[in-house]
Write a protein that holds these residues in place. Structure first.
Motif, PDB file in Angstrom:
ATOM      1  N   ALA A  22       6.144  -0.878  17.059  1.00 28.11           N
ATOM      2  CA  ALA A  22       7.181  -0.150  16.332  1.00 28.11           C
ATOM      3  C   ALA A  22       7.159  -0.537  14.862  1.00 28.11           C
ATOM      4  CB  ALA A  22       8.552  -0.454  16.933  1.00 28.11           C
ATOM      5  N   SER A  23       7.654   0.345  14.022  1.00 28.02           N
ATOM      6  CA  SER A  23       7.788   0.037  12.601  1.00 28.02           C
ATOM      7  C   SER A  23       9.184   0.438  12.150  1.00 28.02           C
ATOM      8  CB  SER A  23       6.719   0.770  11.776  1.00 28.02           C
ATOM      9  OG  SER A  23       6.760   2.156  12.008  1.00 28.02           O
ATOM     10  N   VAL A  24       9.509   0.081  10.938  1.00 31.45           N
ATOM     11  CA  VAL A  24      10.828   0.416  10.408  1.00 31.45           C
ATOM     12  C   VAL A  24      10.685   1.600   9.458  1.00 31.45           C
ATOM     13  CG1 VAL A  24      11.670  -1.934  10.643  1.00 31.45           C
ATOM     14  CG2 VAL A  24      10.580  -1.242   8.514  1.00 31.45           C
ATOM     15  N   SER A  25      11.783   2.259   9.189  1.00 33.80           N
ATOM     16  CA  SER A  25      11.753   3.446   8.343  1.00 33.80           C
ATOM     17  C   SER A  25      11.988   3.072   6.879  1.00 33.80           C
ATOM     18  CB  SER A  25      12.821   4.446   8.805  1.00 33.80           C
ATOM     19  OG  SER A  25      14.109   3.844   8.747  1.00 33.80           O
ATOM     20  N   GLY A  26      11.990   4.077   6.039  1.00 35.54           N
ATOM     21  CA  GLY A  26      12.322   3.869   4.638  1.00 35.54           C
ATOM     22  C   GLY A  26      11.324   3.007   3.898  1.00 35.54           C
ATOM     23  N   TYR A  27      11.845   1.973   3.252  1.00 39.37           N
ATOM     24  CA  TYR A  27      10.989   1.106   2.439  1.00 39.37           C
ATOM     25  C   TYR A  27       9.966   0.322   3.261  1.00 39.37           C
ATOM     26  CZ  TYR A  27      14.512   1.822  -1.243  1.00 39.37           C
ATOM     27  OH  TYR A  27      15.357   2.362  -2.172  1.00 39.37           O
ATOM     28  N   GLY A  28      10.268   0.071   4.512  1.00 37.62           N
ATOM     29  CA  GLY A  28       9.374  -0.733   5.331  1.00 37.62           C
ATOM     30  C   GLY A  28       9.584  -2.227   5.174  1.00 37.62           C
ATOM     31  N   HIS A  29      10.729  -2.628   4.654  1.00 34.03           N
ATOM     32  CA  HIS A  29      10.985  -4.056   4.472  1.00 34.03           C
ATOM     33  C   HIS A  29      11.083  -4.764   5.825  1.00 34.03           C
ATOM     34  CE1 HIS A  29      12.940  -3.177   0.294  1.00 34.03           C
ATOM     35  NE2 HIS A  29      11.626  -3.140   0.268  1.00 34.03           N
ATOM     36  N   GLY A  30      10.485  -5.926   5.911  1.00 39.41           N
ATOM     37  CA  GLY A  30      10.601  -6.730   7.127  1.00 39.41           C
ATOM     38  C   GLY A  30       9.934  -6.119   8.335  1.00 39.41           C
ATOM     39  N   GLY A  67       6.092  -0.227   2.590  1.00 40.69           N
ATOM     40  CA  GLY A  67       5.236   0.713   3.297  1.00 40.69           C
ATOM     41  C   GLY A  67       5.451   0.686   4.791  1.00 40.69           C
ATOM     42  N   THR A  68       6.042   1.751   5.327  1.00 42.58           N
ATOM     43  CA  THR A  68       6.267   1.829   6.761  1.00 42.58           C
ATOM     44  C   THR A  68       4.982   2.181   7.494  1.00 42.58           C
ATOM     45  OG1 THR A  68       7.517   2.980   8.500  1.00 42.58           O
ATOM     46  CG2 THR A  68       6.936   4.266   6.566  1.00 42.58           C
ATOM     47  N   GLY A  69       4.944   1.868   8.793  1.00 44.02           N
ATOM     48  CA  GLY A  69       3.798   2.219   9.624  1.00 44.02           C
ATOM     49  C   GLY A  69       4.006   3.476  10.429  1.00 44.02           C
ATOM     50  N   PHE A  70       5.151   4.173  10.217  1.00 42.79           N
ATOM     51  CA  PHE A  70       5.435   5.451  10.875  1.00 42.79           C
ATOM     52  C   PHE A  70       5.330   5.359  12.398  1.00 42.79           C
ATOM     53  CE2 PHE A  70       3.577   6.400   6.686  1.00 42.79           C
ATOM     54  CZ  PHE A  70       4.628   7.083   6.100  1.00 42.79           C
ATOM     55  N   ASP A  71       5.602   4.180  12.948  1.00 39.69           N
ATOM     56  CA  ASP A  71       5.498   3.953  14.394  1.00 39.69           C
ATOM     57  C   ASP A  71       4.101   4.273  14.941  1.00 39.69           C
ATOM     58  OD1 ASP A  71       8.050   2.932  14.886  1.00 39.69           O
ATOM     59  OD2 ASP A  71       8.920   4.942  14.974  1.00 39.69           O
ATOM     60  N   LEU A  72       3.097   4.047  14.112  1.00 43.43           N
ATOM     61  CA  LEU A  72       1.710   4.302  14.515  1.00 43.43           C
ATOM     62  C   LEU A  72       0.897   3.021  14.633  1.00 43.43           C
ATOM     63  CD1 LEU A  72       0.967   7.425  12.277  1.00 43.43           C
ATOM     64  CD2 LEU A  72       1.371   7.399  14.748  1.00 43.43           C
ATOM     65  N   HIS A  73       1.550   1.883  14.604  1.00 39.85           N
ATOM     66  CA  HIS A  73       0.815   0.620  14.664  1.00 39.85           C
ATOM     67  C   HIS A  73      -0.020   0.490  15.933  1.00 39.85           C
ATOM     68  CE1 HIS A  73       3.828  -1.322  11.674  1.00 39.85           C
ATOM     69  NE2 HIS A  73       2.791  -0.840  11.053  1.00 39.85           N
TER      70      HIS A  73
END
Length: 414
Positions: free
Chosen positions: A53-61, A268-274
């Motif tokens: 999973a990834s986070v949205s927006g800025y991609g922080h943390g 930079g988010t990973g768009f839930d594609l990790h």
């Protein structure tokens, strides 16, 4: 296509398969140590499903992004890596590295002759008004290849007499008729550069070379390298992206160009594609092995018909590209047309020469791949210019190359 033509083509390919039997065994045995390196990286970083999973927006943390970077750094034998879907291509990742590290007044020296076509506008050799390195005041020079189309190592002393911030080494042959550089030779070039100018950075364009050899350029002293995720390391399923890897501070500088100063690798988010990037890396050793076997088969088939090939059958390889010199445009176009007809995607298309962004010449391309532009499935392309060379790459199954070659050969038979 008549039955005698089909039979003749099948016989040619069968003979080539028999000829490359030692390479088939060697390449398939080589999958295990490369896969072991990937698995050890996954285990060391405690990869779990929560990292998909990834986070949205800025991609922080973004924990998945952070683990992905560390896994790639281990596999690429580098101090640090940044793996980003925001890189649209290998050229973009290379450009970010060059612009991130170089400053106005710096000198960039290419040690492997003229770089790949898509870097010409980045450097400023071709085109203007787009913000090239030249327009930002970076001086560029190149060391021409020697008469044997190899790196002119004897000429390095003179080429490195002026103060030089960075040397560029292109590992792959690109669209030139030269040997791709073995990692051992890259290490030797690094030693020479550092002896002549200890503060000079060595950057390697690593496209098409990942996992071909047991070591990567960063394992033999390269300071920074970059490449694409939709080639070797994507394992055919990474949807887009690229990477930079090397010394940590240089990776950060490249990422400051990708994002912004002060943000660097932290955005930079990973768009839930990790998951696709981790899984692609897991598949990559197998996929690279098959691509190398497809290259060997292509070399053996065309060598058997009397065409010049590079590398030679059974010769050393440092990338997944196989060049075949036709000497005229018609066979180049005919082979690409046959390969396209045997592609899993767009087999109904008829490839015709056309301009492409970043390239100086029109290209003819057989690229029926699942990821647009990936060349991960068996494909080929070539610029419409002398000496009319076909560059074949990719291949997820040796059988696919066999089918494509059997379809192509009758187009060449008088």
């Amino acid at each position: 296509m008549t039955h005698p033509q089909r039979a003749w083509a099948a016989d040619q390919v069968a003979a080539a398969l028999e000829r490359i039997a030692p390479q088939v065994a060697q390449r398939r045995a080589g999958v295990q140590p490369r896969l072991q390196r990937v698995l050890e990286a996954f285990a060391a970083e405690r990869l779990g499903v929560h990292h998909f999973a990834s986070v949205s927006g800025y991609g922080h943390g973004d924990l998945g992004r952070e683990v992905l970077d560390r896994v790639f750094a281990r596999v690429l034998q580098a101090e640090a890596a940044a793996v980003r879907l925001q890189f649209v291509s290998g050229t973009h990742a290379i450009a970010a590295a060059l612009f991130g590290v170089l400053r106005p007044g710096d000198r960039l020296l290419a040690l492997t002759g003229r770089p790949y076509d898509t870097l010409e506008e980045v450097i400023g050799i071709r085109g203007q008004g787009q913000g090239s390195l030249a327009e930002f005041g970076v001086q560029y020079d190149e060391l021409p290849l020697g008469p044997d189309c190899a790196v002119d190592e004897a000429g390095m002393d003179a080429a490195l007499e002026p103060a030089t911030r960075m040397v560029l080494i292109q590992r792959s042959c690109g669209y030139s008729w030269r040997p791709s550089l073995p990692v051992e030779q890259i290490g030797r070039l690094v030693e020479r550069v550092k002896a002549l100018q200890p503060g000079c950075l060595v950057f390697v364009d690593n496209c098409y070379g990942e996992l071909v050899e047991l070591q990567e350029p960063t394992a033999v002293g390269a300071d920074l390298m970059a490449g694409s995720l939709i080639k070797n390391l994507g394992g055919t399923i990474a949807p887009t992206g690229g990477y930079v890897a090397g010394r940590e501070e240089l990776v950060e500088m490249a990422c400051c160009r990708l994002t912004a100063p002060g943000i660097g690798r932290e955005g930079g988010t990973g768009f839930d594609l990790h998951r696709l990037l981790f899984q692609g890396l897991f598949l990559a050793p197998q996929m690279v092995s098959e691509a190398l076997l497809c290259a060997e088969l292509t070399a053996a088939v065309f060598d058997g018909l009397g065409y010049a090939v590079n590398p030679l059958v059974g010769g050393p390889r440092s990338d997944v590209i196989q060049a075949v010199r036709f000497g005229s445009p018609e066979p180049l176009k005919a082979v690409c047309r046959a390969f396209q007809a045997c592609s899993p995607v767009g087999s109904y298309l008829d490839p015709v020469p056309a301009p492409m962004p970043g390239y100086a010449s029109e290209l003819v391309m057989a690229g029926g791949t699942f990821i647009d532009g990936s060349t991960s499935e068996f494909s080929a392309d070539g610029p419409l210019r002398e000496p009319y060379v076909l560059y074949a790459q990719g291949g997820t199954h040796l059988a696919h190359a066999q089918l494509a070659l059997e379809r192509a050969l009758p187009t060449l038979k008088p």
